[in-house]
Design an enzyme around this catalytic site. Structure first.
Site, PDB file in Angstrom:
ATOM      1  N   HIS A  18      10.811  -5.152  -5.200  1.00  0.00           N
ATOM      2  CA  HIS A  18      10.494  -6.300  -4.338  1.00  0.00           C
ATOM      3  C   HIS A  18      11.796  -6.993  -3.940  1.00  0.00           C
ATOM      4  O   HIS A  18      12.668  -7.208  -4.787  1.00  0.00           O
ATOM      5  CB  HIS A  18       9.568  -7.271  -5.078  1.00  0.00           C
ATOM      6  CG  HIS A  18       9.124  -8.407  -4.221  1.00  0.00           C
ATOM      7  ND1 HIS A  18       8.205  -8.246  -3.197  1.00  0.00           N
ATOM      8  CD2 HIS A  18       9.520  -9.695  -4.181  1.00  0.00           C
ATOM      9  CE1 HIS A  18       8.039  -9.405  -2.579  1.00  0.00           C
ATOM     10  NE2 HIS A  18       8.828 -10.309  -3.164  1.00  0.00           N
ATOM     11  N   ASN A  21      13.836   3.329   0.928  1.00  0.00           N
ATOM     12  CA  ASN A  21      13.870   3.467  -0.536  1.00  0.00           C
ATOM     13  C   ASN A  21      13.378   4.846  -0.962  1.00  0.00           C
ATOM     14  O   ASN A  21      13.931   5.444  -1.884  1.00  0.00           O
ATOM     15  CB  ASN A  21      13.040   2.367  -1.211  1.00  0.00           C
ATOM     16  CG  ASN A  21      13.794   1.061  -1.284  1.00  0.00           C
ATOM     17  OD1 ASN A  21      14.663   0.892  -2.132  1.00  0.00           O
ATOM     18  ND2 ASN A  21      13.508   0.151  -0.371  1.00  0.00           N
ATOM     19  N   ASN A  44       7.353  -1.216  -9.214  1.00  0.00           N
ATOM     20  CA  ASN A  44       7.455  -1.671  -7.823  1.00  0.00           C
ATOM     21  C   ASN A  44       8.814  -2.313  -7.597  1.00  0.00           C
ATOM     22  O   ASN A  44       9.373  -2.928  -8.508  1.00  0.00           O
ATOM     23  CB  ASN A  44       6.358  -2.708  -7.540  1.00  0.00           C
ATOM     24  CG  ASN A  44       6.412  -3.247  -6.114  1.00  0.00           C
ATOM     25  OD1 ASN A  44       6.560  -2.486  -5.160  1.00  0.00           O
ATOM     26  ND2 ASN A  44       6.319  -4.555  -5.962  1.00  0.00           N
ATOM     27  N   ARG A  47       0.200  -2.794  -0.565  1.00  0.00           N
ATOM     28  CA  ARG A  47      -1.195  -2.812  -0.966  1.00  0.00           C
ATOM     29  C   ARG A  47      -1.250  -3.129  -2.460  1.00  0.00           C
ATOM     30  O   ARG A  47      -0.384  -2.668  -3.211  1.00  0.00           O
ATOM     31  CB  ARG A  47      -1.736  -1.403  -0.714  1.00  0.00           C
ATOM     32  CG  ARG A  47      -3.191  -1.275  -0.569  1.00  0.00           C
ATOM     33  CD  ARG A  47      -3.532   0.034   0.113  1.00  0.00           C
ATOM     34  NE  ARG A  47      -3.454  -0.071   1.564  1.00  0.00           N
ATOM     35  CZ  ARG A  47      -4.325  -0.726   2.319  1.00  0.00           C
ATOM     36  NH1 ARG A  47      -5.359  -1.327   1.779  1.00  0.00           N
ATOM     37  NH2 ARG A  47      -4.178  -0.798   3.620  1.00  0.00           N
TER      38      ARG A  47
HETATM   39  C1  GAR Z   1      11.637  -3.001   0.763  1.00  0.00           C
HETATM   40  O1  GAR Z   1      12.535  -4.050   1.056  1.00  0.00           O
HETATM   41  C2  GAR Z   1      10.741  -3.379  -0.421  1.00  0.00           C
HETATM   42  O2  GAR Z   1      11.407  -4.137  -1.387  1.00  0.00           O
HETATM   43  C3  GAR Z   1       9.670  -4.167   0.264  1.00  0.00           C
HETATM   44  O3  GAR Z   1       9.389  -3.430   1.420  1.00  0.00           O
HETATM   45  C4  GAR Z   1      10.615  -2.850   1.893  1.00  0.00           C
HETATM   46  C5  GAR Z   1      10.382  -1.402   2.248  1.00  0.00           C
HETATM   47  O4  GAR Z   1      11.504  -0.851   2.879  1.00  0.00           O
HETATM   48  N1  GAR Z   1       8.528  -4.344  -0.579  1.00  0.00           N
HETATM   49  C6  GAR Z   1       7.809  -5.471  -0.666  1.00  0.00           C
HETATM   50  O5  GAR Z   1       8.010  -6.435   0.035  1.00  0.00           O
HETATM   51  C7  GAR Z   1       6.700  -5.451  -1.708  1.00  0.00           C
HETATM   52  N2  GAR Z   1       6.065  -6.712  -1.796  1.00  0.00           N
HETATM   53  P1  GAR Z   1      11.666   0.711   3.050  1.00  0.00           P
HETATM   54  O6  GAR Z   1      10.372   1.210   3.705  1.00  0.00           O
HETATM   55  O7  GAR Z   1      12.846   0.882   3.966  1.00  0.00           O
HETATM   56  O8  GAR Z   1      11.881   1.310   1.702  1.00  0.00           O
END
Ligand code: GAR
Length: 187
Positions: free
Chosen positions: A109, A14, A107, A91
Site C-alpha cells: 500500500h 509491481n 498486500n 478489492r
Molecule cells: C501501487 O501503488 C499499490 O501500492 C497500490 O496500487 C498501485 C498499483 O500500481 N495499491 C493500493 O492502493 C492498495 N490499496 P501497479 O499496478 O503499477 O503495481
C-alpha cells in the site's frame, strides 16, 4: 522453488518488479499465477511478456465473491502457491480466500499505514500536506488495507509534483516488495 501468485487490477509495475526479480534470481521463487479482476488492465500484457499464466475474471460474471474466490483458491492449490502478493488488487479479500490462505496473503500500500487507507492514498496524503510519505507491506485480513504490518519505508517529499512523487513511491514499492518477499520465503 517457492511458488508465488500476484493479484493485480492495474498497470502492474509491481507485478513486473516481482516477475523480473524472479527471472533474474533476485527472488528465489517463481510467479506461478497472475490473477486479475479487470480484463482491460495493463498487467495482463506484462504477464504475457513474462510467460506467466493468468486468471482474468469479471466480478459481474459471478453470483458472489465466494464463487470467484473458490475458483481462485482451487487454482492456487493446483499451482502449489505458497505466498499470494496483492499488487494493486483493488478489492477486499473475502472469507473464502482468507480461510484457505490466511497468513499467506500480503498486500502493498502506498502510504505509511494506518494513515491514508483506500484507493487514493497518494493523492489523499498530498492533499493533507504531509511531508513524509511511504510504503507499507502487511498481512491481509478482512478489512481495507488492514492486517499486521510486515515492513514499511518512509519517503521524504516536500513538493507538489504528483507524478514525480508517484514515481518515487513506485520505485520504493518495487524494492521493498522484493526485499520483503525474500525475507518471507527465507523463513
Ligand atoms: C501501487 O501503488 C499499490 O501500492 C497500490 O496500487 C498501485 C498499483 O500500481 N495499491 C493500493 O492502493 C492498495 N490499496 P501497479 O499496478 O503499477 O503495481
Amino acid at each position: 522453488m517457492t511458488k508465488l501468485a500476484v493479484f493485480a487490477s492495474g498497470s502492474g509495475s509491481n507485478f513486473e518488479a516481482i516477475a523480473e526479480a524472479c527471472r533474474s534470481g533476485r527472488i528465489k521463487a517463481e510467479v506461478a499465477l497472475m490473477v486479475c479482476d479487470k480484463p482491460s488492465a495493463g498487467v495482463i500484457a506484462r504477464a504475457e511478456r513474462y510467460g506467466v499464466e493468468t486468471f482474468v475474471f469479471s466480478p459481474r460474471d459471478y453470483a458472489s465473491r465466494d464463487q470467484w474466490e473458490s475458483l481462485i483458491a482451487d487454482l492456487l492449490d493446483s499451482h502449489g502457491v505458497e505466498l499470494v502478493c496483492l499488487a494493486g488488487y483493488m478489492r477486499i479479500v473475502g472469507g473464502v480466500l482468507l480461510e484457505r490462505y490466511r497468513d499467506r496473503i500480503i498486500n502493498i500500500h502506498p502510504s505509511l499505514l494506518p494513515s491514508f487507507k483506500g484507493a487514493h492514498a497518494i493523492a489523499d496524503a498530498m492533499a493533507y500536506g504531509v511531508k513524509v510519505y511511504g510504503v507499507t507491506i502487511h498481512r491481509v485480513d478482512e478489512t481495507l488495507d488492514g492486517g499486521r504490518i510486515i515492513s514499511q519505508r518512509a519517503i521524504d517529499y516536500d513538493g507538489d509534483d504528483a507524478d514525480h512523487l508517484t514515481e518515487m513511491i513506485h520505485a520504493v514499492e518495487h524494492e521493498l516488495y522484493i526485499e520483503t518477499i525474500n525475507k518471507l520465503i527465507d523463513k
